[in-house]
Scaffold this motif. Sequence first.
Motif, PDB file in Angstrom:
ATOM      1  N   GLY A 399      26.561  17.005  27.160  1.00  0.00           N
ATOM      2  CA  GLY A 399      27.123  18.011  28.038  1.00  0.00           C
ATOM      3  C   GLY A 399      26.081  18.629  28.939  1.00  0.00           C
ATOM      4  O   GLY A 399      24.967  18.105  29.116  1.00  0.00           O
ATOM      5  N   ALA A 400      26.410  19.788  29.506  1.00  0.00           N
ATOM      6  CA  ALA A 400      25.517  20.458  30.441  1.00  0.00           C
ATOM      7  C   ALA A 400      24.259  20.978  29.771  1.00  0.00           C
ATOM      8  O   ALA A 400      23.230  21.160  30.420  1.00  0.00           O
ATOM      9  N   ALA A 401      24.328  21.233  28.460  1.00  0.00           N
ATOM     10  CA  ALA A 401      23.178  21.778  27.727  1.00  0.00           C
ATOM     11  C   ALA A 401      22.464  20.699  26.921  1.00  0.00           C
ATOM     12  O   ALA A 401      21.963  20.947  25.830  1.00  0.00           O
ATOM     13  N   ALA A 402      22.396  19.486  27.469  1.00  0.00           N
ATOM     14  CA  ALA A 402      21.786  18.379  26.731  1.00  0.00           C
ATOM     15  C   ALA A 402      20.266  18.459  26.693  1.00  0.00           C
ATOM     16  O   ALA A 402      19.633  17.887  25.805  1.00  0.00           O
ATOM     17  N   GLY A 403      19.659  19.151  27.644  1.00  0.00           N
ATOM     18  CA  GLY A 403      18.204  19.223  27.684  1.00  0.00           C
ATOM     19  C   GLY A 403      17.644  20.261  26.725  1.00  0.00           C
ATOM     20  O   GLY A 403      18.316  21.228  26.353  1.00  0.00           O
ATOM     21  N   ASP A 404      16.403  20.053  26.330  1.00  0.00           N
ATOM     22  CA  ASP A 404      15.732  21.011  25.442  1.00  0.00           C
ATOM     23  C   ASP A 404      15.477  22.312  26.188  1.00  0.00           C
ATOM     24  O   ASP A 404      15.150  22.314  27.382  1.00  0.00           O
ATOM     25  N   ALA A 405      15.613  23.412  25.485  1.00  0.00           N
ATOM     26  CA  ALA A 405      15.370  24.735  26.060  1.00  0.00           C
ATOM     27  C   ALA A 405      15.092  25.701  24.916  1.00  0.00           C
ATOM     28  O   ALA A 405      15.527  25.467  23.777  1.00  0.00           O
ATOM     29  N   PRO A 406      14.365  26.788  25.162  1.00  0.00           N
ATOM     30  CA  PRO A 406      14.119  27.772  24.110  1.00  0.00           C
ATOM     31  C   PRO A 406      15.439  28.323  23.559  1.00  0.00           C
ATOM     32  O   PRO A 406      16.378  28.588  24.308  1.00  0.00           O
ATOM     33  N   GLY A 407      15.487  28.462  22.250  1.00  0.00           N
ATOM     34  CA  GLY A 407      16.674  29.006  21.623  1.00  0.00           C
ATOM     35  C   GLY A 407      17.860  28.058  21.606  1.00  0.00           C
ATOM     36  O   GLY A 407      18.999  28.489  21.450  1.00  0.00           O
ATOM     37  N   ARG A 408      17.608  26.763  21.745  1.00  0.00           N
ATOM     38  CA  ARG A 408      18.691  25.768  21.801  1.00  0.00           C
ATOM     39  C   ARG A 408      18.455  24.662  20.794  1.00  0.00           C
ATOM     40  O   ARG A 408      17.329  24.165  20.665  1.00  0.00           O
ATOM     41  N   VAL A 409      19.517  24.274  20.081  1.00  0.00           N
ATOM     42  CA  VAL A 409      19.480  23.141  19.163  1.00  0.00           C
ATOM     43  C   VAL A 409      20.494  22.119  19.670  1.00  0.00           C
ATOM     44  O   VAL A 409      21.691  22.408  19.741  1.00  0.00           O
ATOM     45  N   VAL A 410      20.008  20.945  20.058  1.00  0.00           N
ATOM     46  CA  VAL A 410      20.871  19.913  20.634  1.00  0.00           C
ATOM     47  C   VAL A 410      21.351  18.979  19.527  1.00  0.00           C
ATOM     48  O   VAL A 410      20.552  18.446  18.761  1.00  0.00           O
ATOM     49  N   LEU A 411      22.676  18.772  19.460  1.00  0.00           N
ATOM     50  CA  LEU A 411      23.297  17.966  18.415  1.00  0.00           C
ATOM     51  C   LEU A 411      24.002  16.759  19.032  1.00  0.00           C
ATOM     52  O   LEU A 411      24.375  16.783  20.208  1.00  0.00           O
ATOM     53  N   PRO A 412      24.215  15.690  18.254  1.00  0.00           N
ATOM     54  CA  PRO A 412      24.999  14.562  18.784  1.00  0.00           C
ATOM     55  C   PRO A 412      26.440  14.957  19.093  1.00  0.00           C
ATOM     56  O   PRO A 412      27.087  14.354  19.941  1.00  0.00           O
ATOM     57  N   CYS A 413      26.931  15.991  18.428  1.00  0.00           N
ATOM     58  CA  CYS A 413      28.263  16.551  18.697  1.00  0.00           C
ATOM     59  C   CYS A 413      28.270  17.959  18.120  1.00  0.00           C
ATOM     60  O   CYS A 413      27.749  18.180  17.014  1.00  0.00           O
ATOM     61  N   VAL A 414      28.847  18.917  18.832  1.00  0.00           N
ATOM     62  CA  VAL A 414      28.840  20.298  18.328  1.00  0.00           C
ATOM     63  C   VAL A 414      29.665  20.426  17.063  1.00  0.00           C
ATOM     64  O   VAL A 414      29.460  21.354  16.262  1.00  0.00           O
ATOM     65  N   ALA A 415      30.606  19.508  16.824  1.00  0.00           N
ATOM     66  CA  ALA A 415      31.398  19.558  15.596  1.00  0.00           C
ATOM     67  C   ALA A 415      30.570  19.168  14.381  1.00  0.00           C
ATOM     68  O   ALA A 415      31.043  19.279  13.247  1.00  0.00           O
TER      69      ALA A 415
END
Length: 528
Positions: A399-415
Amino acid sequence: MTTGPRALLRRGFDRAERLLDRAFGPDWNPLAQLGPLGWFLFWIVAVTGIYLFIFFDTGVTDAYASVAWLSRDHWWHAGVARSLHRYASDLMVVVMFTHLIREWAMDRYRGSRWFSWVTGVPVIWFVYLSGITGYWLVWDKLAQYIATTTSELLDTLGIFAEPIARNFLAPDLLASRFFTLMVFLHIAIPLLLLLLMWVHIQRITEARTNPPRGLAAITLGALVVGALLSPAPLGAAADLATVPVRVDMDWFLLSLYPVIESVPAGAIWAGVVGFTVLMIGLPWLPARRDGAAAAVFLDHCNGCSRCVEDCPYAAITLVPRSDGLPFTHEVEVNPARCVACGICMGACPSSTPFRRTGNLVTGIDLPDRPLAALRAEVIRAADGTSGPGRVLTLSCAYGAAAGDAPGRVVLPCVAMAPPSLVDFIISRGLADGVAVAGCAERDCHNRLGVAWTRARFARERDPYLRARVPRERVLTVWAGPTETARLDAELAGFAERLSSMPAYENLRPLDPDEVADAEAAAAERAAG
């Protein structure tokens, strides 16, 4: 930002879908409903074809006469049905290839998803064969052109005792049995097509074969309007004593025929075989390396079947219990079907980061990214939040938040994130609020992740988001890869709202053991 051909095409689709969202809404977006639309168009073609068969006569002269009669004398019902039959067939070709290109752009054809792609390849050819045999039955100048061109091409294979093209050299050489054979083929081939379409969806849980009623009504209405305003053309009757000079070509189903006329037959057959082999082999050019398949830990599995019901790819099944514990079933994962989306982990009732007895192990987990490691990532990501209105984001990798950023944990699916993880983040004071940033609402990359997350948060599907979690501290954003501006605006507005809220009353900060466990899990994952 990735700029390869697939990424650029995917972003192009995303922009087009955003425009269609405004016109149709995310639930009725045609580009997100290509599969169901294909099924719907097939049934339109089937129903209109059955209706037309009532009026059709086989025979060298009777075939054309019956089509002319229903097209002209009974245009208001049979003629409209014939136009619907043609235009729905043409639109099915458009939908089919758009669906193919879109799945390639979304990279949803490799790895464990190869089956749906490979079984879709023969569907392409059967759609074309269905259309070609249908045009033969009309027996006008276009049908004569198709018959002679096709028979000459087939004769180059050398598999017939006598050249079949000779049947079209003179009127007295063509028998009425030819039309009986074509009717049989035009019925048998679509039936085989239907079987292939059924096989195509066998590895998909809750496969969508019906578009939303509103979209179906719009599609059917548009086809009816097109049939009334521009009826399907009917050329002059076929005359084997002459050679057709000008025909009304259907460029959707018959676009290859001018090529067949101008290119040697050997090159045509080589192209057909090459295209088919290339399409079948595409999932392995190159092969996709998904993460390790989900693993089951029976000490924490009671066979409740939640992961079975939530898996989008039918990769998990219930089997008889094998470890002697007092439960009737356990779950079993088929590694060949698992895409490591983690939705099963988010569905498991034992997936709770609050557990403190022994190691943090859940009933079904991802070996490459277990719940213990995910909890550690969340705790470490909290260090990246600062200032008033701290937001910790759990985001989708597509999705739109696929990139690394402070305070973000990227998952293969939010579910993949169990609802209890949201509770954990807020109650432990890791952030003032949690944003769940999934992929586009109209079309989840892992099919059901958006739907299951929304249902869990709405307390409509187990596992629920607990009632004690203040909903004003939870934000869900569904945004495709080109919607980063909207995502940033929503996150900024959420942070501003959080900053004006009083402190969370039920705050229970992390204890030293939880911090130590998180550090150990992070170290273990880093080590391999």
